[in-house]
Write an enzyme that holds these catalytic residues in place. Structure first.
Site, PDB file in Angstrom:
ATOM      1  N   ALA A  34      -8.244  -3.219  14.673  1.00 59.21           N
ATOM      2  CA  ALA A  34      -8.147  -1.979  15.435  1.00 59.21           C
ATOM      3  C   ALA A  34      -9.493  -1.282  15.591  1.00 59.21           C
ATOM      4  CB  ALA A  34      -7.134  -1.042  14.779  1.00 59.21           C
ATOM      5  N   THR A  35     -10.378  -1.412  14.600  1.00 60.76           N
ATOM      6  CA  THR A  35     -11.693  -0.779  14.727  1.00 60.76           C
ATOM      7  C   THR A  35     -12.447  -1.344  15.923  1.00 60.76           C
ATOM      8  OG1 THR A  35     -11.896  -0.235  12.377  1.00 60.76           O
ATOM      9  CG2 THR A  35     -13.945  -0.469  13.615  1.00 60.76           C
ATOM     10  N   ASN A  79      -2.705   8.410  10.323  1.00 64.13           N
ATOM     11  CA  ASN A  79      -2.733   7.516   9.168  1.00 64.13           C
ATOM     12  C   ASN A  79      -2.585   8.238   7.836  1.00 64.13           C
ATOM     13  OD1 ASN A  79      -5.458   8.379  10.074  1.00 64.13           O
ATOM     14  ND2 ASN A  79      -6.144   7.360   8.211  1.00 64.13           N
ATOM     15  N   GLN A 124      -1.150   2.362  13.141  1.00 64.70           N
ATOM     16  CA  GLN A 124      -0.114   2.779  12.193  1.00 64.70           C
ATOM     17  C   GLN A 124       1.267   2.839  12.827  1.00 64.70           C
ATOM     18  OE1 GLN A 124      -0.393   3.366   8.956  1.00 64.70           O
ATOM     19  NE2 GLN A 124      -2.599   3.393   8.686  1.00 64.70           N
ATOM     20  N   ALA A 143      -3.322  -6.337  12.715  1.00 62.92           N
ATOM     21  CA  ALA A 143      -2.328  -7.181  12.046  1.00 62.92           C
ATOM     22  C   ALA A 143      -2.070  -6.758  10.613  1.00 62.92           C
ATOM     23  CB  ALA A 143      -2.781  -8.643  12.080  1.00 62.92           C
ATOM     24  N   HIS A 144      -3.101  -6.276   9.909  1.00 69.98           N
ATOM     25  CA  HIS A 144      -2.936  -6.057   8.477  1.00 69.98           C
ATOM     26  C   HIS A 144      -2.139  -4.795   8.144  1.00 69.98           C
ATOM     27  CE1 HIS A 144      -5.803  -2.839   7.070  1.00 69.98           C
ATOM     28  NE2 HIS A 144      -6.335  -3.068   8.261  1.00 69.98           N
ATOM     29  N   THR A 162     -15.126 -17.679  19.772  1.00 68.08           N
ATOM     30  CA  THR A 162     -14.083 -18.670  19.501  1.00 68.08           C
ATOM     31  C   THR A 162     -12.903 -18.001  18.803  1.00 68.08           C
ATOM     32  OG1 THR A 162     -15.731 -20.423  19.271  1.00 68.08           O
ATOM     33  CG2 THR A 162     -13.546 -20.839  18.338  1.00 68.08           C
ATOM     34  N   CYS A 164     -12.056  10.718   2.624  1.00 66.02           N
ATOM     35  CA  CYS A 164     -11.647  10.367   3.990  1.00 66.02           C
ATOM     36  C   CYS A 164     -12.145   9.004   4.411  1.00 66.02           C
ATOM     37  CB  CYS A 164     -12.122  11.441   4.971  1.00 66.02           C
ATOM     38  SG  CYS A 164     -13.913  11.675   4.996  1.00 66.02           S
TER      39      CYS A 164
END
Length: 385
Positions: free
Chosen positions: A76-77, A156, A184, A205-206, A244, A328
């Site tokens: 996401a970052t 989050n 989230q 994904a995590h 790749t 934070c």
């Protein structure tokens, strides 16, 4: 061997589901699906490509998108960076204005700051008392030169859920693009991008029982020609993200999203039941308060502030894995920017913890955690001095 602590930090990361691990392993080793998915001239590459495209469909199906609208990233970052920087740079002119909020993830805030340094004006909206960004606040902040609004679906730290349908309509009426960080939210909130006025949406994904290091960016039809790639070298992913493709991680993310879709209603009902069980016990502690909207939120995440001198979070560190939201980010011991934006001072932010539940949380976990937290609420005023 020491007993492992209870896990109540699913919002930070989720364990990879065993069914997801199985799919990952099948993509490794000479006897596995190890081919380069960018190569279609032989069976190895074709098999890998089929796996990648199946995963793309699985991710798209959970969020109501078309498969060709999903662009793979490292998480996401990266998705957030691609969305904000890509839209800003694709304009081909300097300046302009974007809108975000004070309670976004650092991946948005730091990227917005970088854009400010290049001459883009940024408005950081203040949340309301319930930790929400309202459509009215967005409307009032819009300018003639506003080209992008970026807000998270689910906060989050608080678990609050913004009304992205209403906000998105405000943004679309002004012909700006709307980006949503849904790291989230996927698998916890129903998302239908075929109907929502959202142009870009980030996934990881995590946060949904998949592996770290893989994510995706939804790129809607209004955004595709208004987005500039940030990683070059081969023109992969429709020219938006070269490199790749990691077949094992992509396949895993696809399965994780498919599992979330299949168990969506059942899993949500279970989390609601466990959350109510936990919250009922914790709110019996005098002075404890829940941060954020009590209703417009996901059931998975609880942000709780305790009375001064009545809670020692350090005493829990070996028995419960949770987030002490006074930090934070990993590089700073400053108070949570989210809590400060809600009106907390540094001391009350330091008495706040985030508990987040997930797929493997049990009633026994909830009851044990509640007992441990109650035990930690012995008077200890010196701890805060």
């Amino acid at each position: 061997m020491n007993k492992r602590p209870l896990y109540f930090d699913y919002a930070a990361t989720t364990p990879v589901d065993e069914r997801v691990i199985k799919v990952m392993v099948e993509c490794l080793g000479f006897n596995g699906n190890f081919g380069n998915p960018a190569s279609s001239s032989h069976a190895f590459g074709q098999q890998a490509r089929q796996t990648v495209e199946q995963a793309r469909r699985q991710v798209a199906e959970l969020v109501g998108a078309q498969a060709d609208q999903i662009v793979w990233t490292s998480g996401a970052t990266e998705s957030n960076n691609l969305a904000l920087k890509g839209v800003a740079q694709a304009r081909g002119v300097s300046g302009g204005h974007i809108i975000t909020s004070q309670i976004e993830h650092k991946a948005i805030l730091d990227t917005a700051k970088q854009l400010q340094d290049t001459g883009v004006a940024v408005t950081y909206l203040v949340p309301d008392a319930e930790g929400l960004i309202t459509p009215q606040a967005v409307s009032e902040a819009m300018r003639e030169d506003t080209f992008l609004v970026s807000l998270m679906l689910v906060n989050n730290e608080l678990g609050t859920v913004n009304d992205i349908a209403a906000i998105g309509q405000v943004v679309r009426d002004r012909d700006a693009l709307f980006h949503v960080d849904a790291a989230q939210g996927a698998g916890k909130v129903a998302i239908d991008l075929a109907r929502l006025p959202v142009d870009l949406m980030s996934f990881s994904a995590h946060k949904i029982y998949g592996p770290k290091g893989i994510g995706a960016l939804y790129v809607g039809p209004r955004a595709h020609q208004r987005l500039l790639a940030q990683i070059h070298g081969g023109g992969h992913e429709g020219g938006l993200r070269s490199g790749t493709l990691a077949t094992h991680q992509i396949a895993a993310m696809g399965v994780a999203f498919a599992l979330a879709a299949a168990a969506f209603d059942e899993e949500k009902a279970t989390i609601v039941r466990l959350r109510e069980r936990l919250l009922e016990q914790l709110l019996s502690i005098p002075g404890v308060r829940l941060n954020g909207s009590p209703t417009q939120r996901i059931p998975h995440t609880l942000s709780l502030t305790f009375n001064e001198g009545e809670f020692n979070s350090a005493a829990l560190s070996s028995s419960i894995a949770f987030s002490a939201t006074s930090a934070c980010n990993s590089a700073s011991n400053a108070p949570s920017h989210v809590l400060l934006a809600l009106g907390h001072d540094a001391r009350s932010a330091g008495r706040t913890i985030r508990l987040s539940l997930g797929r493997f949380t049990t009633e026994q976990d909830v009851d044990q955690a509640a007992q441990l937290i109650k035990a930690a609420c012995a008077s200890a005023p010196a701890f805060w001095q």
